[in-house]
Design a protein around this motif. Structure first.
Motif, PDB file in Angstrom:
ATOM      1  N   UNK A  84      -1.316  14.617  20.485  1.00  0.00           N
ATOM      2  CA  UNK A  84      -0.008  13.970  20.335  1.00  0.00           C
ATOM      3  C   UNK A  84       0.479  13.374  21.656  1.00  0.00           C
ATOM      4  N   UNK A  85      -0.040  13.843  22.764  1.00  0.00           N
ATOM      5  CA  UNK A  85       0.332  13.275  24.059  1.00  0.00           C
ATOM      6  C   UNK A  85      -0.484  12.026  24.388  1.00  0.00           C
ATOM      7  N   UNK A  86      -1.576  11.828  23.665  1.00  0.00           N
ATOM      8  CA  UNK A  86      -2.450  10.690  23.925  1.00  0.00           C
ATOM      9  C   UNK A  86      -2.077   9.557  22.978  1.00  0.00           C
ATOM     10  N   UNK A  87      -0.916   8.975  23.197  1.00  0.00           N
ATOM     11  CA  UNK A  87      -0.396   7.971  22.279  1.00  0.00           C
ATOM     12  C   UNK A  87      -0.779   6.549  22.675  1.00  0.00           C
ATOM     13  N   UNK A  88      -1.103   6.312  23.926  1.00  0.00           N
ATOM     14  CA  UNK A  88      -1.484   4.958  24.334  1.00  0.00           C
ATOM     15  C   UNK A  88      -2.834   4.620  23.696  1.00  0.00           C
ATOM     16  N   UNK A  89      -2.943   3.511  22.975  1.00  0.00           N
ATOM     17  CA  UNK A  89      -4.205   3.169  22.310  1.00  0.00           C
ATOM     18  C   UNK A  89      -5.381   3.147  23.284  1.00  0.00           C
ATOM     19  N   UNK A  90      -6.416   3.854  22.925  1.00  0.00           N
ATOM     20  CA  UNK A  90      -7.621   3.922  23.742  1.00  0.00           C
ATOM     21  C   UNK A  90      -7.723   5.167  24.593  1.00  0.00           C
ATOM     22  N   UNK A  91      -6.607   5.832  24.886  1.00  0.00           N
ATOM     23  CA  UNK A  91      -6.661   6.999  25.768  1.00  0.00           C
ATOM     24  C   UNK A  91      -7.547   8.106  25.207  1.00  0.00           C
ATOM     25  N   UNK A  92      -7.407   8.415  23.915  1.00  0.00           N
ATOM     26  CA  UNK A  92      -8.218   9.476  23.324  1.00  0.00           C
ATOM     27  C   UNK A  92      -9.694   9.080  23.286  1.00  0.00           C
ATOM     28  N   UNK A  93      -9.970   7.829  22.953  1.00  0.00           N
ATOM     29  CA  UNK A  93     -11.354   7.343  22.896  1.00  0.00           C
ATOM     30  C   UNK A  93     -12.048   7.510  24.233  1.00  0.00           C
ATOM     31  N   UNK A  94     -11.434   6.998  25.295  1.00  0.00           N
ATOM     32  CA  UNK A  94     -12.102   7.034  26.594  1.00  0.00           C
ATOM     33  C   UNK A  94     -12.171   8.449  27.148  1.00  0.00           C
ATOM     34  N   UNK A  95     -11.159   9.262  26.866  1.00  0.00           N
ATOM     35  CA  UNK A  95     -11.179  10.645  27.342  1.00  0.00           C
ATOM     36  C   UNK A  95     -12.305  11.431  26.686  1.00  0.00           C
ATOM     37  N   UNK A  96     -12.437  11.320  25.361  1.00  0.00           N
ATOM     38  CA  UNK A  96     -13.489  12.051  24.659  1.00  0.00           C
ATOM     39  C   UNK A  96     -14.867  11.541  25.076  1.00  0.00           C
ATOM     40  N   UNK A  97     -15.034  10.228  25.158  1.00  0.00           N
ATOM     41  CA  UNK A  97     -16.324   9.673  25.557  1.00  0.00           C
ATOM     42  C   UNK A  97     -16.712  10.147  26.955  1.00  0.00           C
ATOM     43  N   UNK A  98     -15.776  10.093  27.886  1.00  0.00           N
ATOM     44  CA  UNK A  98     -16.065  10.527  29.245  1.00  0.00           C
ATOM     45  C   UNK A  98     -16.342  12.011  29.339  1.00  0.00           C
ATOM     46  N   UNK A  99     -15.504  12.823  28.679  1.00  0.00           N
ATOM     47  CA  UNK A  99     -15.675  14.273  28.742  1.00  0.00           C
ATOM     48  C   UNK A  99     -16.988  14.707  28.101  1.00  0.00           C
ATOM     49  N   UNK A 100     -17.308  14.119  26.944  1.00  0.00           N
ATOM     50  CA  UNK A 100     -18.557  14.479  26.282  1.00  0.00           C
ATOM     51  C   UNK A 100     -19.758  14.094  27.138  1.00  0.00           C
ATOM     52  N   UNK A 101     -19.698  12.929  27.758  1.00  0.00           N
ATOM     53  CA  UNK A 101     -20.814  12.476  28.593  1.00  0.00           C
ATOM     54  C   UNK A 101     -20.985  13.378  29.810  1.00  0.00           C
ATOM     55  N   UNK A 102     -19.879  13.806  30.410  1.00  0.00           N
ATOM     56  CA  UNK A 102     -19.968  14.733  31.544  1.00  0.00           C
ATOM     57  C   UNK A 102     -20.594  16.052  31.095  1.00  0.00           C
ATOM     58  N   UNK A 103     -20.154  16.555  29.953  1.00  0.00           N
ATOM     59  CA  UNK A 103     -20.707  17.807  29.447  1.00  0.00           C
ATOM     60  C   UNK A 103     -22.195  17.708  29.192  1.00  0.00           C
TER      61      UNK A 103
END
Length: 265
Positions: A189-208
């Motif tokens: 719910x804090x990730x309301x700016x379009x694209x924020x959730x997409x890039x965060x998940x993509x980056x975090x998953x790739x780091x993991x």
């Protein structure tokens, strides 16, 4: 942990694979979570099934082609001659994201808000899907005496030897994406700016995945001590950072234009 299951099992005349079964369950759970998230975030729930079908079809093709590009490029012209083996998951990400974006654009739906929903539902589906890899013994690591080492007793498991405990890259990835899923569901719910959730998940998953593959031994090192999945992770991390920065910049520019007094230059 000891696993005594074979990679496949029979139900009457049918032979099923744990990998395919858990992938299908993960997809169904992901669709359900995405539907709920779409309603909670005010996007179109009717887009979820279309996104899922598009991602599943293009992701399957992408995973096959990406595997062949790495292992047997000559077979790219006949990729389905032996379709039962040989898929690289990152091909799914590379193919499905732009394909879903095109689907959303063609159907007249906003791209980034809907991709955010897909990204937020991705980790839970991935955690379930990777259970199939764990049961099969895929992505095993070096031998270990640690309590979370995984021992396989069925001779058809994908590990070098039965009765020996190994680090499991699949288990580590399951743990990581499960934590990522919980975190995303708590903060979405804090990730309301379009694209924020997409890039965060993509980056975090790739780091993991970059980290997890330091324990994986069933794929070869490509260069500089890194495996292909790790090199792909690095590229996707760069894409995630660039995507996040560009959407922030675009959103910021739009906000400034909206705030500009009428009649000003």
């Amino acid at each position: 942990m000891t696993i005594g299951l074979a990679p496949t099992f029979d139900i009457g005349p049918l032979t099923l694979a744990w990998h395919g079964l858990m992938t299908a369950i993960g997809l169904l759970v992901g669709i359900g979570v995405a539907d709920r998230l779409a309603r909670a975030r005010g996007t179109d729930p009717d887009a979820v099934m279309g996104m899922a079908i598009t991602a599943a079809i293009t992701g399957l093709v992408g995973a096959r082609l990406y595997y062949l590009a790495q292992e047997d490029p000559a077979r790219l012209i006949t990729p389905w001659r032996d379709p039962s083996t040989g898929f690289a998951f990152y091909g799914t990400v590379i193919a499905a994201l732009p394909a879903v974006g095109i689907y959303l654009r063609v159907t007249g739906r906003p791209v980034l808000p809907n991709l955010d929903v897909l990204a937020l539902a991705f980790p839970i589906g991935m955690a379930i899907g990777r259970v199939g890899d764990l049961l099969n013994g895929e992505h095993f690591g070096p031998r270990t005496d640690l309590p979370w080492g995984v021992t396989y007793t069925d001779e058809r498991a994908h590990v070098p030897d039965t009765g020996v405990a190994y680090h499991s890259g699949a288990l580590y990835e399951i743990a990581f994406v499960a934590v990522l899923s919980v975190a995303m569901l708590l903060v979405h719910r804090r990730l309301r700016r379009p694209g924020d959730a997409l890039w965060l998940v993509l980056g975090a998953y790739s780091i993991g995945r970059l980290i997890v593959f330091f324990w994986v031994r069933d794929v070869d090192v490509v260069a500089l001590g890194l495996r292909q999945a790790q090199w792909t992770s690095l590229v996707l991390i760069v894409i995630a950072v660039a995507g996040w920065a560009s959407t922030r910049l675009i959103a910021g520019g739009g906000s400034r234009r909206d705030a500009q007094p009428a009649g000003s230059a």
